[in-house]
Design a protein around this motif. Structure first.
Motif, short mmCIF file in Angstrom:
data_model
loop_
_atom_site.label_atom_id
_atom_site.label_comp_id
_atom_site.label_asym_id
_atom_site.label_seq_id
_atom_site.Cartn_x
_atom_site.Cartn_y
_atom_site.Cartn_z
N UNK A 15 0.76 -1.36 -0.02
CA UNK A 15 -0.16 -0.28 0.05
C UNK A 15 1.17 0.81 0.11
N UNK A 16 0.34 2.41 -0.41
CA UNK A 16 0.72 3.70 -0.28
C UNK A 16 0.00 4.60 -0.05
N UNK A 17 0.45 5.46 1.23
CA UNK A 17 -0.45 6.45 1.11
C UNK A 17 -1.57 5.72 1.74
N UNK A 18 -3.03 6.78 2.09
CA UNK A 18 -3.75 6.04 3.05
C UNK A 18 -4.40 4.12 2.09
N UNK A 19 -4.66 3.43 3.14
CA UNK A 19 -5.31 2.24 2.30
C UNK A 19 -6.39 2.53 2.41
N UNK A 20 -6.70 1.40 1.71
CA UNK A 20 -8.85 1.06 1.19
C UNK A 20 -9.29 -0.37 1.67
N UNK A 21 -9.94 -0.02 1.69
CA UNK A 21 -10.42 -1.18 2.09
C UNK A 21 -9.94 -2.04 0.81
N UNK A 22 -9.54 -1.73 -0.30
CA UNK A 22 -9.68 -2.93 -0.95
C UNK A 22 -8.95 -3.11 -1.07
N UNK A 23 -7.52 -3.09 -0.42
CA UNK A 23 -6.16 -3.34 -0.73
C UNK A 23 -6.44 -4.71 0.34
N UNK A 24 -7.07 -4.87 0.89
CA UNK A 24 -7.14 -6.15 1.63
C UNK A 24 -8.78 -7.17 1.57
N UNK A 25 -8.62 -8.07 1.26
CA UNK A 25 -9.32 -8.95 0.60
C UNK A 25 -9.97 -10.33 1.42
N UNK A 26 -10.79 -10.63 1.71
CA UNK A 26 -11.67 -11.72 2.62
C UNK A 26 -12.07 -12.94 1.11
N UNK A 27 -10.57 -14.21 1.43
CA UNK A 27 -10.69 -15.11 1.12
C UNK A 27 -11.73 -16.34 1.68
N UNK A 28 -11.81 -17.55 1.28
CA UNK A 28 -12.14 -18.59 1.87
C UNK A 28 -11.28 -19.68 1.61
N UNK A 29 -10.84 -20.37 2.57
CA UNK A 29 -9.95 -21.55 2.40
C UNK A 29 -10.42 -22.92 2.84
N UNK A 30 -9.75 -23.98 3.28
CA UNK A 30 -10.03 -25.12 4.71
C UNK A 30 -8.73 -25.43 4.87
N UNK A 31 -9.34 -25.95 6.41
CA UNK A 31 -8.36 -26.23 6.98
C UNK A 31 -9.00 -27.59 7.59
N UNK A 32 -7.71 -29.23 8.33
CA UNK A 32 -7.67 -29.54 8.35
C UNK A 32 -7.86 -29.64 9.97
N UNK A 33 -9.01 -29.73 10.35
CA UNK A 33 -8.81 -30.31 12.00
C UNK A 33 -8.37 -32.03 12.54
N UNK A 34 -7.09 -31.74 12.45
CA UNK A 34 -6.91 -33.06 13.13
C UNK A 34 -5.51 -32.59 14.40
N UNK A 35 -5.36 -33.87 14.87
CA UNK A 35 -4.03 -34.32 15.67
C UNK A 35 -3.42 -33.47 15.20
N UNK A 36 -2.60 -32.02 16.57
CA UNK A 36 -0.81 -31.71 16.25
C UNK A 36 -0.14 -33.33 16.08
N UNK A 37 0.80 -33.12 15.81
CA UNK A 37 2.17 -34.27 15.75
C UNK A 37 2.67 -33.65 17.05
N UNK A 38 2.79 -35.01 17.83
CA UNK A 38 3.77 -35.14 18.73
C UNK A 38 4.86 -34.97 19.25
N UNK A 39 5.59 -33.91 19.66
CA UNK A 39 6.62 -32.95 19.31
C UNK A 39 7.01 -32.42 18.36
N UNK A 40 5.85 -31.26 17.86
CA UNK A 40 6.22 -30.68 16.63
C UNK A 40 6.25 -29.23 17.13
N UNK A 41 5.40 -29.31 18.39
CA UNK A 41 5.45 -27.39 19.15
C UNK A 41 4.29 -26.61 18.50
#
Length: 343
Positions: A15-41
């Motif tokens: 962004x240059x100058x005053x930001x506008x709402x159009x500089x940001x975008x709402x997108x939709x992806x997917x995430x897998x809710x699974x057990x975090x591997x032990x030791x991964x922290x």
């Protein structure tokens, strides 16, 4: 394994100058809710509240230098927030723990435990407070005023952007100590808030003051002892003229400069020498070790009603871009929070 939709707010381009709402975008992806591997922290939190903060504008530029770096176009922005742990591979965090700290602007995140996260132990206050008064904003106000400002009773204190999340706390801390406090803000509504609800001795709308030097002399005829600076620029320059010998400047933010391609110069720096002024820039991360002490200080004040805290909430991540960009037009009155989900 469960796959869920995951809304994100991404930066489309630098962004240059005053930001506008159009500089940001709402997108939709997917995430897998699974057990975090032990030791991964790694930790998988569900974000509940996100904090809108002025410094985020600077991170929308590729020239911003800080320990956070700049945002990456095409990737989610980040900041501070409150979340609930869904899964954890780290021994210090368990499922259903509530945490505040580093947050990516999305509904669910997979983050390394190395990112700054604090477990929330006190839940008899609104959880959204951990985006502000009980989070990084609060420790910023506390450390900046008490550790850097070194205040004394009857000091004369000036706070810029005084109706914002940090400014409103600094002013009230100063009043509790017995200081004379003046705040500046950008609208009549904000000035009224400072004087009639937050207890400032005086306040003024800087947009209606063509001669800031004369304004400061009117409110501080004997000079300023402590200046808590959230805006920089011309306000800082005129404070240097009006600060007293051995004055202290708590350099917290530069919101007036974030939207400028060429920052304004400061012409009165020699006053630091003539008046033996201490001007100290700082980050909340310098003072995280004070957080337990700060909670012991602030929680009783909240419970006893001795501190007023003003939040502005918008519901839904899809309204996050408008809420964040609105900061830079002065649309918020108080701390701006985006509500993603209720616990």
């Amino acid at each position: 394994m469960v796959q869920l939709k995951n809304k994100q707010v991404i930066l489309k381009k630098y962004v240059s100058g005053f930001p506008r709402e159009s500089d940001l975008q709402v997108v939709e992806n997917f995430i897998e809710l699974k057990k975090v591997p032990e030791g991964s922290n790694q930790i998988l939190p569900k974000n509940l509240y996100l904090s809108c903060d002025p410094y985020q504008r600077a991170m929308m530029s590729n020239s911003f230098v800080s320990r956070f770096g700049s945002y990456t176009p095409g990737a989610p922005i980040h900041g501070y927030g409150v979340a609930k742990v869904v899964e954890s591979g780290h021994p210090d965090y368990e499922k259903d723990d509530l945490v505040w700290g580093y947050a990516i602007w999305e509904e669910y995140s997979l983050v390394p435990s190395s990112h700054m996260l604090f477990k929330i132990e006190h839940t008899n206050v609104p959880l959204s407070y951990y985006t502000g008064i009980l989070g990084v904003l609060g420790i910023t106000a506390y450390a900046g005023f008490y550790e850097i400002g070194c205040p004394k009773k009857e000091d004369c204190a000036f706070v810029s952007d005084a109706s914002g999340g940090i400014g409103q706390l600094v002013g009230q801390f100063a009043k509790l100590l017995g200081c004379y406090v003046v705040g500046s803000a950008g609208s009549k509504e904000k000035v009224d808030l400072l004087k009639n609800k937050l207890g400032f001795d005086e306040a003024f709308n800087y947009k209606e003051e063509p001669d800031l030097d004369a304004t400061l002399k009117r409110y501080f005829p004997k000079g300023i002892d402590i200046y808590f600076d959230n805006v920089g620029g011309k306000t800082l320059d005129m404070v240097l003229v009006n600060i007293r010998i051995h004055g202290r400047i708590c350099q917290c933010g530069m919101i007036s400069q974030y939207n400028l391609d060429q920052p304004e110069g400061i012409t009165n720096l020699a006053q630091l020498i003539y008046k033996r002024v201490r001007m100290h820039g700082f980050s909340a991360s310098d003072y995280y070790q004070l957080y337990p002490k700060y909670l012991g200080f602030i929680l009783p004040l909240i419970k006893e009603g001795k501190i007023v805290y003003v939040e502005v909430k918008v519901e839904g991540l899809e309204n996050g871009p408008a809420a964040l960009v609105g900061l830079y037009g002065g649309h918020n009155v108080g701390k701006q929070v985006v509500v993603i989900a209720h616990e």
